[in-house]
Design a protein around this motif. Sequence first.
Motif, PDB file in Angstrom:
ATOM      1  N   VAL A  79       0.919  -1.024   0.049  1.00 40.07           N
ATOM      2  CA  VAL A  79       0.031  -0.081  -0.155  1.00 40.07           C
ATOM      3  C   VAL A  79       0.855   1.322   0.002  1.00 40.07           C
ATOM      4  O   VAL A  79       1.776   1.252   0.397  1.00 40.07           O
ATOM      5  CB  VAL A  79      -0.955   0.096   1.245  1.00 40.07           C
ATOM      6  CG1 VAL A  79      -1.966  -1.074   1.153  1.00 40.07           C
ATOM      7  CG2 VAL A  79      -0.291   0.071   2.508  1.00 40.07           C
ATOM      8  N   ASP A  80       0.224   2.038  -0.646  1.00 42.42           N
ATOM      9  CA  ASP A  80       0.971   3.485  -0.300  1.00 42.42           C
ATOM     10  C   ASP A  80       1.028   4.061   0.987  1.00 42.42           C
ATOM     11  O   ASP A  80      -0.118   4.038   1.868  1.00 42.42           O
ATOM     12  CB  ASP A  80       0.310   4.582  -1.378  1.00 42.42           C
ATOM     13  CG  ASP A  80       0.607   4.307  -2.946  1.00 42.42           C
ATOM     14  OD1 ASP A  80       1.596   3.642  -3.098  1.00 42.42           O
ATOM     15  OD2 ASP A  80      -0.350   4.938  -3.759  1.00 42.42           O
ATOM     16  N   ALA A  81       2.203   4.843   1.567  1.00 36.77           N
ATOM     17  CA  ALA A  81       2.093   5.192   2.715  1.00 36.77           C
ATOM     18  C   ALA A  81       1.235   6.498   2.876  1.00 36.77           C
ATOM     19  O   ALA A  81       1.268   6.912   1.784  1.00 36.77           O
ATOM     20  CB  ALA A  81       3.646   5.593   3.194  1.00 36.77           C
TER      21      ALA A  81
ATOM     22  N   ARG B 274       6.392   9.190   0.835  1.00 39.55           N
ATOM     23  CA  ARG B 274       6.944   7.953   1.545  1.00 39.55           C
ATOM     24  C   ARG B 274       6.980   7.063   0.610  1.00 39.55           C
ATOM     25  O   ARG B 274       5.966   6.845  -0.364  1.00 39.55           O
ATOM     26  CB  ARG B 274       6.175   7.936   2.902  1.00 39.55           C
ATOM     27  CG  ARG B 274       6.083   9.075   3.901  1.00 39.55           C
ATOM     28  CD  ARG B 274       5.371   8.964   4.905  1.00 39.55           C
ATOM     29  NE  ARG B 274       6.200   8.203   6.053  1.00 39.55           N
ATOM     30  CZ  ARG B 274       5.768   8.074   7.173  1.00 39.55           C
ATOM     31  NH1 ARG B 274       4.560   8.206   7.530  1.00 39.55           N
ATOM     32  NH2 ARG B 274       6.398   7.206   8.052  1.00 39.55           N
ATOM     33  N   ALA B 275       7.770   5.959   0.804  1.00 37.83           N
ATOM     34  CA  ALA B 275       7.767   4.863   0.257  1.00 37.83           C
ATOM     35  C   ALA B 275       6.719   3.776   0.579  1.00 37.83           C
ATOM     36  O   ALA B 275       5.992   4.157   1.648  1.00 37.83           O
ATOM     37  CB  ALA B 275       9.197   3.902   0.533  1.00 37.83           C
ATOM     38  N   PRO B 276       6.207   2.970  -0.370  1.00 36.64           N
ATOM     39  CA  PRO B 276       5.133   2.137  -0.205  1.00 36.64           C
ATOM     40  C   PRO B 276       5.420   1.313   1.048  1.00 36.64           C
ATOM     41  O   PRO B 276       6.636   0.902   1.469  1.00 36.64           O
ATOM     42  CB  PRO B 276       5.002   1.292  -1.305  1.00 36.64           C
ATOM     43  CG  PRO B 276       5.600   2.101  -2.440  1.00 36.64           C
ATOM     44  CD  PRO B 276       6.736   2.840  -1.871  1.00 36.64           C
TER      45      PRO B 276
END
Length: 67
Positions: A46-48, A56-58
């Motif tokens: 999921v996307d952060a 932010r990174a997933p």
Amino acid sequence: MADPEMTMSIAPMVAEFEFETVSTPLRRAAGRLRAVLPPGWRVEIVDAPPRRYGNRAPLLRVVMPPE
């Protein structure tokens, strides 16, 4: 000089490539996690949530099965 038939046969393969099948470190980690979880558990990428200063990174999310 390149062979025109060779160029034509490569182009459709590139066009059909799906990004969902790309192996990334996060997808490989998700696969390893799925392999050790009990049946019914899921692993999602999921996307952060957005931060104030940039993206932010997933993340990996482990979802328990419904009772």
